[in-house]
Design an enzyme around this catalytic site. Structure first.
Site, PDB file in Angstrom:
ATOM      1  N   SER A 238       0.930  -1.284  -0.085  1.00 19.81           N
ATOM      2  CA  SER A 238       0.104  -0.019  -0.077  1.00 19.81           C
ATOM      3  C   SER A 238       0.838   1.390  -0.016  1.00 19.81           C
ATOM      4  O   SER A 238       2.183   1.248   0.113  1.00 19.81           O
ATOM      5  CB  SER A 238      -0.995  -0.097   1.041  1.00 19.81           C
ATOM      6  OG  SER A 238      -0.115   0.281   2.453  1.00 19.81           O
ATOM      7  N   LYS A 239       0.242   2.429  -0.007  1.00 18.70           N
ATOM      8  CA  LYS A 239       1.005   3.496  -0.210  1.00 18.70           C
ATOM      9  C   LYS A 239       2.078   3.844   0.903  1.00 18.70           C
ATOM     10  O   LYS A 239       2.896   4.572   0.781  1.00 18.70           O
ATOM     11  CB  LYS A 239      -0.349   4.809   0.255  1.00 18.70           C
ATOM     12  CG  LYS A 239      -0.693   5.294  -1.275  1.00 18.70           C
ATOM     13  CD  LYS A 239      -1.394   6.769  -0.779  1.00 18.70           C
ATOM     14  CE  LYS A 239      -2.419   6.821  -1.873  1.00 18.70           C
ATOM     15  NZ  LYS A 239      -3.618   7.779  -1.455  1.00 18.70           N
ATOM     16  N   ARG A 240       1.839   3.213   1.991  1.00 20.55           N
ATOM     17  CA  ARG A 240       2.689   3.428   3.052  1.00 20.55           C
ATOM     18  C   ARG A 240       4.212   2.880   2.803  1.00 20.55           C
ATOM     19  O   ARG A 240       5.064   3.057   3.425  1.00 20.55           O
ATOM     20  CB  ARG A 240       1.968   2.957   4.525  1.00 20.55           C
ATOM     21  CG  ARG A 240       2.428   2.000   5.156  1.00 20.55           C
ATOM     22  CD  ARG A 240       1.133   1.633   6.099  1.00 20.55           C
ATOM     23  NE  ARG A 240       0.852   0.221   6.060  1.00 20.55           N
ATOM     24  CZ  ARG A 240       1.495  -0.902   6.265  1.00 20.55           C
ATOM     25  NH1 ARG A 240       2.806  -0.472   6.997  1.00 20.55           N
ATOM     26  NH2 ARG A 240       1.001  -2.140   6.271  1.00 20.55           N
ATOM     27  N   GLY A 242       5.550   3.009   0.102  1.00 19.04           N
ATOM     28  CA  GLY A 242       6.156   3.914  -0.999  1.00 19.04           C
ATOM     29  C   GLY A 242       5.199   4.067  -2.253  1.00 19.04           C
ATOM     30  O   GLY A 242       4.045   3.848  -2.118  1.00 19.04           O
TER      31      GLY A 242
END
Ligand code: GLU
Length: 468
Positions: A238-240, A242
């Protein structure tokens, strides 16, 4: 029947690398079998679907070169067809109206939880004869009560689910709009999809979809459920972790070839081979060689592949892609060397196109300031005479080309009894603003006489003022 695959994103966000990999596998499988690849936009969730998301999905697909043979089809344009089939299932008693209220369903759920049984709709409206006043009913699919659904997943093998596990799915909401599982099924049927290749987060939907397909009298497609992509900590990517959006990779200077190569290998292998051209992956790709287990995203490896393609790809093609970055940063390239020459001198040392652009900006525009560290180290008082001598000798050079420029530098090192670095490094900082640049002769040649002389003058003034 010839193969037809589809990519069916819901336009509720960006094009995720996981989605792109599913699209790639579907595309490769269609290409490999001389089949067709369909793009279908699953936009029935009107609250969450946006035009912006449709745009980025299309841009991402086009940047990756995943061209489709049919579509894009939009589910919101097919409501009439879904309505028709819902009615037909109702007419055949394969679906029924359900009048249960939210409260009633909540109470049922609570009761089942208390009894420690899996919460599911108990079919209480299955045999209802009369409508309930004042309630807009939903439509439920009458799932078979007995037996099991068995299918052969091309990646996961045989999957069997008992019908008792499956309750009667809502296929139309009380406002009449069809639900996700129903629209997918109708589209896969109407579009003659032969291979449904999708993320394994959909694997629980498949038995239900198979039952609906059977009720509609459709032939079943083959299914291949692709495992998830995880981040380095083992959680779903996920976005976390990168960048996860395909277009973000474009912005960060990745090449579509590198991303495709990375994605094809993430979850699929052909021996130990790491580098695959599009032609090779098309030829070698097999669904049966897709891993069953989830794969972990490795940014280092992607970067390595990107550098590989930057080093080996056709310079003209790279120059076109590099141009995109210059344009995005509103840098006018007319005033500097052709980008293809920049590619040739910088490809060894640039892992991304953004790095390449940053390292070559000084060819096109005056840098604002010198790198501080480089000034400290290279613009010492004794650099002044070096730069003055260079200015004088470069002004006199007749043919502005790498070899003669190189001679000036080496000749000067000799006559001033200095090491090459003592000449070339202050020169680098003077013309590029920092102590790293491509080989000095190539840099000078590409920069051109006028800019070189101007920048030497600027550096001389800078050192003089610094020493005042
Ligand atoms: N629209 C679904 C999604 O984006 C995919 C459905 C499918 O592939 O069957 O997750």
């Amino acid at each position: 029947m010839s193969v037809k695959t589809r990519f069916a994103p819901s336009p509720t966000g960006y094009l995720h690398v996981g989605g792109a990999r599913t699209a790639l596998y579907s595309w490769l499988y269609a290409k490999k079998t001389n089949g067709r690849f369909v793009l279908r936009i699953e936009d029935t969730d009107r609250e969450r679907s946006t035009q912006e998301s449709i745009d980025v999905i299309m841009q991402g697909m086009s940047w990756l070169g995943l061209d489709f043979d049919e579509g894009p089809f939009y589910q919101t344009q097919r409501f009439e067809r879904y309505g028709e089939l819902i009615q037909s299932l109702l007419d055949q008693d394969k679906a029924y109206y359900c009048y249960c209220s939210r409260d009633e369903l909540d109470a049922l759920r609570k009761q089942q939880m208390e009894q420690k049984i899996k919460p599911r709709y108990d079919g209480r409206c299955r045999h209802r004869q009369q409508p309930r006043e004042g309630i807009d009913p939903v439509v439920r699919f009458r799932n078979p009560e007995h037996g099991e659904v068995v299918f052969e997943d091309l990646i996961r093998g045989t999957i069997a689910v008992s019908n008792q596990e499956l309750d009667d799915l809502i296929i139309a909401r009380s406002d009449g709009t069809p639900t996700y599982n129903f629209t997918v099924v109708v589209d896969d049927m109407d579009m003659n999809i032969t291979h449904v290749i999708r993320g394994d987060d959909h694997i629980n939907n498949t038995p239900r979809q198979i039952n609906i397909l059977r009720a509609l009298g459709a032939e079943l497609p083959n299914y291949a459920h692709v495992p998830m992509i995880l981040g380095s900590d083992g959680a779903r990517l996920s976005k976390r972790h990168g960048a996860v959006s395909v277009l973000q990779y474009r912005e960060q200077g990745y090449l579509p070839k590198a991303l495709l190569n990375y994605l094809v290998r993430l979850g699929w292998s052909h021996g130990d081979q790491e580098v695959f051209s599009i032609e090779e992956m098309t030829e070698l790709f097999e669904l049966s060689n897709v891993n069953r287990a989830a794969s972990t995203f490795n940014s280092e490896k992607l970067l390595w592949l990107n550098h590989h393609y930057i080093k080996h790809d056709d310079p003209e093609q790279l120059a076109n892609q590099l141009f995109w970055h210059f344009q995005k940063n509103e840098v006018d390239i007319e005033s500097g060397p052709p980008l293809v020459d920049v590619v040739k001198v910088l490809r060894e040392r640039s892992k991304t196109l953004v790095e390449m652009m940053e390292m070559s900006l000084f060819f096109y525009a005056d840098f604002e300031s010198y790198d501080e560290k480089a000034v400290k180290k290279q613009f010492k008082p004794e650099a002044l005479e070096v730069l003055q001598a260079l200015l004088e000798q470069f002004s006199a050079v007749e043919a502005w080309e790498g070899e003669s420029l190189h001679h000036v530098v080496t000749g000067l090192a000799e006559s001033m009894q200095k090491k090459m670095g003592e000449i070339a490094q202050p020169l680098r900082v003077a013309i590029a603003g920092r102590a790293v640049s491509p080989p000095i002769d190539a840099t000078l040649e590409l920069l051109g006489r006028q800019k070189t002389l101007q920048r030497l003058e600027r550096a001389i003034k800078f050192i003089e003022q610094k020493n005042l």
